[in-house]
Design an enzyme around this catalytic site. Structure first.
Site, mmCIF file in Angstrom:
data_model
loop_
_atom_site.group_PDB
_atom_site.id
_atom_site.type_symbol
_atom_site.label_atom_id
_atom_site.label_comp_id
_atom_site.label_asym_id
_atom_site.label_seq_id
_atom_site.Cartn_x
_atom_site.Cartn_y
_atom_site.Cartn_z
ATOM 1 N N SER A 17 0.804 -1.225 0.000
ATOM 2 C CA SER A 17 0.000 0.000 0.000
ATOM 3 C C SER A 17 0.838 1.277 0.000
ATOM 4 O O SER A 17 0.465 2.284 0.575
ATOM 5 C CB SER A 17 -0.935 -0.021 1.213
ATOM 6 O OG SER A 17 -0.177 -0.123 2.402
ATOM 7 N N ALA A 20 3.305 2.909 -5.278
ATOM 8 C CA ALA A 20 3.086 2.063 -6.460
ATOM 9 C C ALA A 20 1.743 1.336 -6.358
ATOM 10 O O ALA A 20 0.933 1.377 -7.292
ATOM 11 C CB ALA A 20 4.227 1.053 -6.601
ATOM 12 N N ALA A 50 9.725 8.529 2.794
ATOM 13 C CA ALA A 50 10.580 9.212 1.812
ATOM 14 C C ALA A 50 10.647 10.695 2.172
ATOM 15 O O ALA A 50 9.618 11.343 2.346
ATOM 16 C CB ALA A 50 10.014 9.026 0.418
ATOM 17 N N GLN A 51 11.839 11.206 2.295
ATOM 18 C CA GLN A 51 11.984 12.611 2.676
ATOM 19 C C GLN A 51 12.273 13.493 1.470
ATOM 20 O O GLN A 51 11.610 14.493 1.234
ATOM 21 C CB GLN A 51 13.133 12.757 3.682
ATOM 22 C CG GLN A 51 12.876 12.102 5.013
ATOM 23 C CD GLN A 51 14.033 12.302 5.976
ATOM 24 O OE1 GLN A 51 15.106 12.781 5.605
ATOM 25 N NE2 GLN A 51 13.827 11.941 7.225
ATOM 26 N N GLY A 52 13.285 13.079 0.674
ATOM 27 C CA GLY A 52 13.820 13.940 -0.388
ATOM 28 C C GLY A 52 12.761 14.415 -1.357
ATOM 29 O O GLY A 52 12.441 15.600 -1.423
ATOM 30 N N GLY A 53 12.179 13.496 -2.127
ATOM 31 C CA GLY A 53 11.130 13.904 -3.056
ATOM 32 C C GLY A 53 11.093 13.077 -4.316
ATOM 33 O O GLY A 53 11.529 11.929 -4.337
ATOM 34 N N GLU A 126 19.963 16.683 -5.085
ATOM 35 C CA GLU A 126 20.511 15.558 -4.317
ATOM 36 C C GLU A 126 21.697 14.967 -5.068
ATOM 37 O O GLU A 126 21.992 15.356 -6.197
ATOM 38 C CB GLU A 126 19.416 14.498 -4.090
ATOM 39 C CG GLU A 126 18.321 14.999 -3.151
ATOM 40 C CD GLU A 126 17.232 13.973 -2.896
ATOM 41 O OE1 GLU A 126 17.544 12.807 -2.690
ATOM 42 O OE2 GLU A 126 16.062 14.382 -2.913
ATOM 43 N N HIS A 249 22.237 4.224 2.316
ATOM 44 C CA HIS A 249 22.134 5.684 2.385
ATOM 45 C C HIS A 249 23.270 6.182 3.269
ATOM 46 O O HIS A 249 23.488 5.641 4.360
ATOM 47 C CB HIS A 249 20.778 6.099 2.966
ATOM 48 C CG HIS A 249 20.472 7.550 2.718
ATOM 49 N ND1 HIS A 249 21.145 8.563 3.375
ATOM 50 C CD2 HIS A 249 19.588 8.144 1.886
ATOM 51 C CE1 HIS A 249 20.669 9.727 2.943
ATOM 52 N NE2 HIS A 249 19.724 9.502 2.037
ATOM 53 N N SER A 400 13.130 6.881 -7.459
ATOM 54 C CA SER A 400 12.283 5.709 -7.201
ATOM 55 C C SER A 400 10.803 6.053 -7.129
ATOM 56 O O SER A 400 9.962 5.305 -7.626
ATOM 57 C CB SER A 400 12.726 5.010 -5.927
ATOM 58 O OG SER A 400 13.087 5.951 -4.963
ATOM 59 N N LEU A 401 10.454 7.177 -6.507
ATOM 60 C CA LEU A 401 9.033 7.543 -6.465
ATOM 61 C C LEU A 401 8.535 7.793 -7.888
ATOM 62 O O LEU A 401 7.407 7.450 -8.251
ATOM 63 C CB LEU A 401 8.812 8.773 -5.579
ATOM 64 C CG LEU A 401 9.058 8.595 -4.064
ATOM 65 C CD1 LEU A 401 8.828 9.908 -3.322
ATOM 66 C CD2 LEU A 401 8.183 7.515 -3.458
HETATM 67 C C1 SIN Z 1 16.791 11.205 0.862
HETATM 68 O O1 SIN Z 1 15.954 12.053 1.128
HETATM 69 O O2 SIN Z 1 17.981 11.337 1.050
HETATM 70 C C2 SIN Z 1 16.320 9.906 0.280
HETATM 71 C C3 SIN Z 1 15.883 10.110 -1.087
HETATM 72 C C4 SIN Z 1 15.968 8.831 -1.861
HETATM 73 O O3 SIN Z 1 16.364 7.796 -1.309
HETATM 74 O O4 SIN Z 1 15.692 8.866 -3.058
#
Ligand code: SIN
Length: 553
Positions: A17, A20, A50-53, A126, A249, A400-401
């Protein structure tokens, strides 16, 4: 365990859930009924953390060609260029669909800008990206997306969500001995609260179970990330590709009281520099010694550099230094990270942030095409558990998102189209009820907990950021023994969620080890110090692991 089995029929079954699974469910609901099966509360998924985006070409100073080239530079020769192009070019449409569902991304106005561009999206940067192209919702992008999709699914009458339901195994015609042409029929699922196995029957099944970070001792992933989809597809005879490329990471918060808290790479995108202390307590930035992009180098390079510095100097952690930014900016741009750090006495504007690398993302997975199709009729894999060819040997941050969003849409279109033809010939026999042992022996429950710990420890020590062939062989010996033990308990004892997850984690660990052993070179995220250089002869070769003995249920 109750023996009676509920049989539930839906047009489509979605296991998982996150982004995807839920976005595929919403599209499929336009054509039929959809069951969404979730191990915990529906919103508990990798997506939520997920933080980055989402990386996407939105800005007119950016181009598809540059995003494609950054993706391929990070992923090396193993990226499938056609897939990279398709996903990158379909990004903007997929993002606008998400916005239509109600997702809100941070604008330049939100960051305090006035003037003609205040309504433009604020784009983050990033590692490995040569441009700012990461859409974000502060630093809780995943939560915003997950919340939006959950709310949309809840109002869709064709979607029924089953929380606290954990898939045990897929049901295929081959495993029932029905047909020479293999097709998916649904799945056996444990209803955790009622402690019974249900049989879900569907004309198409999507596996979107996320990653498998819990296979490692230290991970940025939530507890649900046990590789269930990969393990189930493997048992159903679907090839699993490139599992040696597990991404670590570089920057997880290092604090004795905090479990798995990510310090987003976007913090480095806004100017944070990686540093360590020397013998005289002076701060030294070290990333210039490893890559021209320094602290913003691709993730494989940064994680290995930190691992090397920590081992060489006997340090427990390194530090992120973003004291060059003022507090107001940091609070606005990283509200969640700022608050979390402060809770543990770290003011990002004044203090160094202690960080270490941890397992983060599975770049390999169930081998699929751009539509998530596995090769078995009616069976699809999407998101982190799938391997489309986008990531190659190392995923570019925040791709990935985007992949999950684009492939979920194309999978749903493909499924709807194909389901028109396969619906009639699906159920050519009776699907047997799930059967398993019913012995209970509480003394033996300790074995499950012990095996969990043992796998996660040796995977971290022997199959981590830097590997050697000898350590991989050791890991292989251990996992073989554990897998034998698990199969015994699996058949003799009652099924519990812990046992299901242990069985899946053990399968995924073995696949990672086998993939790592078979790659006789160092490439991308797979670094074996016995083969310090990439072997160009192996250029373009995926590692594919296929079940060699048919599963016997
Ligand atoms: C991050 O916010 O560093 C992770 C983003 C990601 O893994 O694509």
């Amino acid at each position: 365990m109750k023996k009676e089995t509920d049989i539930l029929s839906f047009d489509y079954l979605v296991i998982g859930s996150g982004l995807a699974g839920l976005s595929a469910a919403l599209k499929l609901a336009e054509s039929g009924t959809v069951a969404v099966v979730s191990k915990r509360e529906v919103q508990e998924s990798n997506t939520k953390y997920a933080q980055g985006g989402i990386a996407c070409v939105i800005d007119n100073k950016d181009t598809f060609e540059e995003h494609i080239s950054d993706t391929i530079n990070a992923g090396g020769t193993l990226c499938d260029k056609t897939i990279v192009r398709k996903i990158v070019e379909n990004g903007p449409d997929a993002i606008y669909k998400l916005i239509q569902y109600g997702a809100k991304f941070t604008t330049r106005g939100d960051m305090g800008e006035v003037g003609p561009h205040k309504d433009d999206f604020d784009l983050g940067r990033e590692g490995g990206h040569t441009k700012r192209r990461v859409l974000h919702a502060g630093d809780i992008t995943g939560e915003e997306i997950e919340h939006t999709l959950v709310e949309s699914c809840k109002t869709e009458k064709n979607i029924k969500i089953f929380e606290y339901h954990i898939a045990v195994d897929l049901i295929t015609s081959e495993h029932l001995g029905w047909d020479s042409k293999n097709y998916a029929l649904g799945a056996y699922v444990l209803d955790i609260k009622n402690n019974k196995i249900k049989t879900y029957i569907s004309s198409a099944t999507i596996v979107a179970t996320g990653g498998a970070g819990k296979v490692y001792l230290y991970s940025s992933n939530p507890d649900v990330s046990c590789g269930g989809g990969i393990a189930m597809c493997y048992r159903a005879n679907v090839p699993i590709a490139n599992m040696e490329f597990y991404q670590f990471h570089p920057t997880i918060l290092f604090h004795p009281e905090v479990k798995s808290f990510l310090i987003s790479e976007a913090v480095r995108g806004e100017g944070a520099v990686l540093k360590r202390r020397d013998k005289n307590d002076r701060l030294i930035s070290f990333m210039d010694n490893y890559h021209e992009l320094a602290s913003l180098a691709p993730r494989d390079v940064v994680a290995r550099a930190i691992d090397n510095e920590m081992k060489k100097n006997g340090d427990d952690c390194v530090f992120l230094d973003i004291r060059n930014k003022d507090e107001e900016f940091l609070k606005k741009r990283f509200p969640n990270i700022f608050a979390k750090c402060l809770e543990y006495g770290i003011n990002m504007a004044k203090d160094l942030i202690p960080v270490v690398p941890a397992a983060h993302y599975s770049c390999g997975g169930v081998k699929t095409d751009i539509n998530g199709f596995t090769g078995i009729n009616g069976l699809y894999a999407l998101g982190e558990c799938a391997s489309t060819g986008l990531h190659g040997a190392n995923r570019l941050a925040s791709n990935s998102l985007l992949e999950a969003l684009v492939t979920a849409n194309s999978a749903a279109i493909d499924i709807i189209e194909k389901s028109k033809n396969i619906k009639e010939n699906k159920l050519s026999g009776k699907i047997p009820e799930w059967s398993c042992g019913d012995a209970t022996n509480s003394d033996e429950l300790v074995v499950i907990a012990h095996n969990w710990d043992e796998i996660r420890h040796f995977m971290w020590d022997y199959v981590g950021i830097v590997r050697t062939t000898k350590r991989l062989e050791r890991a292989k010996t251990r996992i073989k023994n554990i897998r034998k033990e698990i199969e015994k308990y699996y058949w003799d004892f009652l099924i519990t969620p812990d046992l299901i997850e242990l069985r899946n984690i053990a399968s995924v660990a073995e696949i990672i080890i086998d993939s790592a052993i078979s790659r006789k070179e160092s490439r991308g995220l797979h670094f074996n110090s016995d083969y310090p250089k990439t072997d160009t002869k192996l250029n373009q070769i995926d590692t594919v692991i296929v079940l060699n003995t048919k599963y016997n249920h």
